[in-house]
Design a protein around this motif. Structure first.
Motif: not given
Ligand code: ATP
Ligand code: MG
Length: 467
Positions: A71, A80, A232
């Protein structure tokens, strides 16, 4: 409500419901060949989700520090970060959809105090060609919860992201997606490896009307779009199938895996679409404002990058990583050099990393006492890395600008020279070239890797010759 309170509240909420708190895993996963760092709370628990008995029982909860180096390029937006804390709860063969969705709702609405009218959810829309039904069970629980809170619950089945992007959601509360709401370790129901578990998931988004949305996603962008208004905040995965040679069969022991971004939930709790406003990140940003004499509102991207990268580095160093030229150490070095590059741009000079890290450790000292205990060590590592890179940063940037003026695309060999002479991580040099509007020759990355490999072989050869 403050982020530190939310962290504790989550653990309390799930222990009240019979969950055992488990220790967090380190950020570095030594025995996982697929990834360098712990990127979710689920990752260290995979053997148990695949069937092994967990010593702490079948209801687990934790707060897992995560690092997603994938990320890194997203850092600079409002949501992010490479490092973040993930709230996680699991049911290993116990409760399933109904209880999980109610637990999550109860926590977010009744404990944290989020406004249900601003929550939107996604569910699995099913796959007709594979004869997998839509996840009506989850949709029904959401419908009941929203209705009881007096919130409308229109449902739309967008199925694909393309359709969602083209048509929007019309403001529907419950959106069905096919590809975005199926979890497995390896793709959709038909491509996941034989033997692996998988199943539908249901995500929770928080809506920020104060954000101006990207009109290209329609009048009502769908929640899983990049339209900007929906964040999300959590995802419940329901592992209920197992892939066999003949398609999907029901999993003998079904699991729940919930992951929620602590910073994002805390941002929603203070009605901020920007995670850098939460209690653990805001003091780090303030420190950068002091050091630079500039305002976050004016230099938002640079300050976000510095705050995120230094915070991640602090946690990595505390977990034993040291800057180096490969693997974990290289990611740490890349974070630090990138932070220094952005610090340079906003005129934060020598000692920036140490000072920002000091603020980060203060912000986390109560929740992570090990950081405080390792403070001197962490600051020492940062000071050394900063001294080294500062010495050559200015020269490297000048060289890059000079190369840029030659009006030819840069090659992998040029980037290798920058790496060798000035310690520019190749990704940083590529980003910098991009910023200067200088093209990169096709295949630059492969050429860089070749040059790097050649140098490794040469140094190996010379060390065996004893020179
Ligand atoms: P996004 O689509 O926003 O990148 P993701 O689908 O990669 O999220 P998940 O893998 O489902 O996210 O991770 C679970 C939770 O962790 C997410 O619902 C989000 O709240 C949080 N999250 C994910 N990536 C990040 C990030 N880079 N920074 C902060 N919070 C994150
Ligand atoms: Mg992501």
């Amino acid at each position: 409500m403050d982020i530190n309170q939310i962290r504790q509240l989550y653990l309390d909420h799930f222990t009240e419901h019979g969950h055992q708190i488990i220790d967090r895993a380190p950020l570095v996963l030594n025995d996982d060949a697929t990834t360098l760092f712990t990127g979710s709370g689920m990752q260290p628990l995979l053997p148990y989700l695949l069937g092994a008995d967990h010593p702490a029982g079948d209801r687990l909860v934790d707060v897992q520090p995560c690092l997603r180096s994938q990320d890194i390029e997203e850092v600079g937006d409002n949501r992010h970060t490479t490092f973040f804390e993930m709230l996680g709860n699991w049911s290993l063969g116990g409760y399933f959809k109904d209880e999980q969705i109610r637990f999550a709702w109860d926590f977010l609405v009744n404990k944290v105090g989020l406004d249900p009218a601003r929550m939107y959810v996604s569910v699995y829309s099913g796959d007709q060609s594979l004869e997998i039904s839509p996840d009506d069970e989850s949709a029904q629980v959401w419908h009941e919860l929203f209705s009881a809170a007096g919130v409308s619950t229109d449902r739309i089945d967008l199925v694909t992201e393309e359709r969602g992007n083209a048509e929007g959601s019309g403001g529907a509360r419950i959106c069905g997606y096919r590809d975005k709401n199926w979890w497995s370790r390896g793709g959709g129901p038909e491509t996941m490896p034989v033997g692996d578990p998988g199943g539908p998931d249901t995500e929770i988004f928080y809506y920020f009307p104060q954000v101006e949305h990207d009109k290209s996603y329609g009048e009502h962008p769908h929640p899983n779009s990049d339209g900007g208004q929906y964040l999300e905040i959590g995802n419940s995965v329901f592992m209920q199938f197992q892939r066999t040679e003949n398609g999907l069969s029901p999993l003998p022991r079904r699991n729940v895996d919930f992951g929620g971004g602590l910073e994002r939930i805390a941002a929603a709790a203070i009605d901020s679409p920007d995670v850098y406003r939460v209690g653990t990140l805001a003091p780090i940003v303030s420190r950068i404002e002091e050091l630079s004499g500039r305002a976050y509102d004016d230099d938002t991207e640079a300050m976000r990058v510095i705050a995120d990268h230094v915070r991640g580095a602090v946690f990595l160093i505390a977990d034993g990583v040291r800057p180096s030229g490969k693997e974990h150490g290289y990611v740490l070095r890349r974070l630090l050099r990138r932070a220094i590059r952005f610090a340079h741009a906003i005129e934060c000079f020598d000692g920036t990393l140490e000072s920002v890290a000091d603020a980060a450790i203060d912000a986390y000292a109560a929740a992570y006492p090990t950081l405080d205990a390792a403070r001197t060590e962490i600051l020492g590592v940062l000071a050394k890395e900063e001294r080294q890179f500062r010495r050559t940063l200015g020269k490297g940037l000048r060289e890059l600008r000079r190369l840029g003026k030659e009006s030819r695309p840069l090659s992998g060999a040029d980037l290798f020279t920058l790496y060798e002479r000035f310690g520019f991580p190749v990704e940083l040099a590529a980003e910098e070239a991009n910023r200067l509007g200088v093209d990169l020759l096709a295949g630059w990355r492969a050429d860089f890797d070749t040059a790097m490999e050649r140098q490794r072989q040469m140094s190996r050869a010379s060390s065996t010759l004893g020179t």
